[in-house]
Write a protein that holds these residues in place. Structure first.
Motif, mmCIF file in Angstrom:
data_model
loop_
_atom_site.group_PDB
_atom_site.id
_atom_site.type_symbol
_atom_site.label_atom_id
_atom_site.label_comp_id
_atom_site.label_asym_id
_atom_site.label_seq_id
_atom_site.Cartn_x
_atom_site.Cartn_y
_atom_site.Cartn_z
ATOM 1 N N GLN A 33 0.841 -1.194 0.000
ATOM 2 C CA GLN A 33 0.000 0.000 0.000
ATOM 3 C C GLN A 33 0.879 1.249 0.000
ATOM 4 N N TYR A 35 0.760 5.382 1.214
ATOM 5 C CA TYR A 35 0.084 6.361 2.039
ATOM 6 C C TYR A 35 0.764 7.723 1.873
ATOM 7 N N LEU A 43 -1.821 9.746 8.474
ATOM 8 C CA LEU A 43 -1.580 9.168 7.163
ATOM 9 C C LEU A 43 -2.897 8.924 6.445
ATOM 10 N N HIS A 45 -4.577 6.822 3.206
ATOM 11 C CA HIS A 45 -4.372 5.731 2.256
ATOM 12 C C HIS A 45 -4.567 6.229 0.831
ATOM 13 N N LEU B 43 7.777 5.100 11.182
ATOM 14 C CA LEU B 43 6.565 4.591 11.822
ATOM 15 C C LEU B 43 6.777 3.154 12.257
ATOM 16 N N PHE B 90 0.151 7.379 16.756
ATOM 17 C CA PHE B 90 -1.004 7.317 15.867
ATOM 18 C C PHE B 90 -1.839 6.084 16.163
ATOM 19 N N GLU B 100 -6.643 -1.648 3.877
ATOM 20 C CA GLU B 100 -6.187 -0.286 4.116
ATOM 21 C C GLU B 100 -6.526 0.151 5.533
ATOM 22 N N ALA B 101 -5.648 0.994 6.054
ATOM 23 C CA ALA B 101 -5.821 1.487 7.411
ATOM 24 C C ALA B 101 -6.212 2.961 7.382
ATOM 25 N N PHE B 103 -6.148 6.381 9.635
ATOM 26 C CA PHE B 103 -5.375 6.912 10.747
ATOM 27 C C PHE B 103 -6.052 8.094 11.425
ATOM 28 N N GLY B 104 -5.812 8.202 12.718
ATOM 29 C CA GLY B 104 -6.179 9.397 13.449
ATOM 30 C C GLY B 104 -5.176 10.498 13.172
#
Lengths: 110, 112
Positions: A33, A35, A43, A45, B43, B90, B100-101, B103-104
């Protein structure tokens, strides 16, 4: 290590030019992926490419994946000042972890 | 509506203190994460929960303890804070563990 290594670490281009970032990794993956992270933000996506896919497009973004070379590239066409951000590749492989690369800092100048 | 929200956004505290960071997601996702981003923007995953169960626990000091009261919340408690804990933390969530993630906005922790 499952972590991706990105190249270049930093990239500065003029608005309207294309930007290419590369990600190399060492282990097998389920998907890869990309980002984007704007300064001081979380972040976001951009695109996901599965291990059995070779190329994917989303708007001005084009991602390629070469599993034989264990590498991926992100191409941003006709860049804009608003594209200025850090870009990270993220790998998903064994262990269900989403592991991020070292990032490329892109600066698009007017 | 904010999808993944963290509080507080900034946290300045003295060494030795105990602090908590809260995270909530309203996306209905099963999986939540905590990541630490250092000053070089690297990260590193710390923890991952799936439906309130811990599934990933990286090499993180015991002073860090995550708690997931329900699948929409994943809080991070840190005991005896050290200078090296200063970073941006995060929270993220995803529908599954290989998707997919989201994020805050991050919590910038500064230990003085």
């Amino acid at each position: 290590s499952q972590q991706g290594e990105e190249d270049p670490q930093a990239l500065s281009i003029q608005e309207g030019e294309n930007a290419t970032m590369n990600c190399s990794y060492k282990t097998s993956i389920n998907n890869l992926q990309w980002y984007r992270q704007n300064s001081g933000r979380g972040l976001v996506h951009l695109i996901l490419i599965r291990s059995n896919e070779r190329e994917k497009h989303s708007g001005r973004l084009r991602v390629t994946l070469d599993t034989s070379k264990k590498s991926s590239s992100l191409l941003i066409t006709a860049s804009r000042a608003a594209d200025t951000a850090s870009y990270f590749c993220a790998l998903t492989g064994g262990g269900n972890k989403l592991t991020f690369g070292t990032g490329t800092q892109l600066k698009v100048e007017l | 509506d904010t999808a993944v929200s963290q509080t507080p956004k900034y946290l300045v505290t003295q060494m030795g203190n105990d602090k908590s960071i809260k995270c909530e997601q309203n996306l209905g996702h099963d999986t939540m994460y905590w990541y630490k981003q250092d000053s070089k923007k690297f990260l590193k995953i710390m923890f991952s929960y799936n439906n309130k169960e811990l599934i990933i626990n990286e090499t993180v000091p015991n002073r860090f303890s995550p708690k997931s009261p329900d699948k929409a919340h994943l809080n991070l408690h840190i005991n005896s804070l050290e200078l090296g804990d200063s970073a941006v933390y995060f929270c993220a969530s995803s529908p599954g563990t290989v998707t997919e993630a989201f994020f805050g906005q991050g919590t910038r922790l500064t230990v003085v």
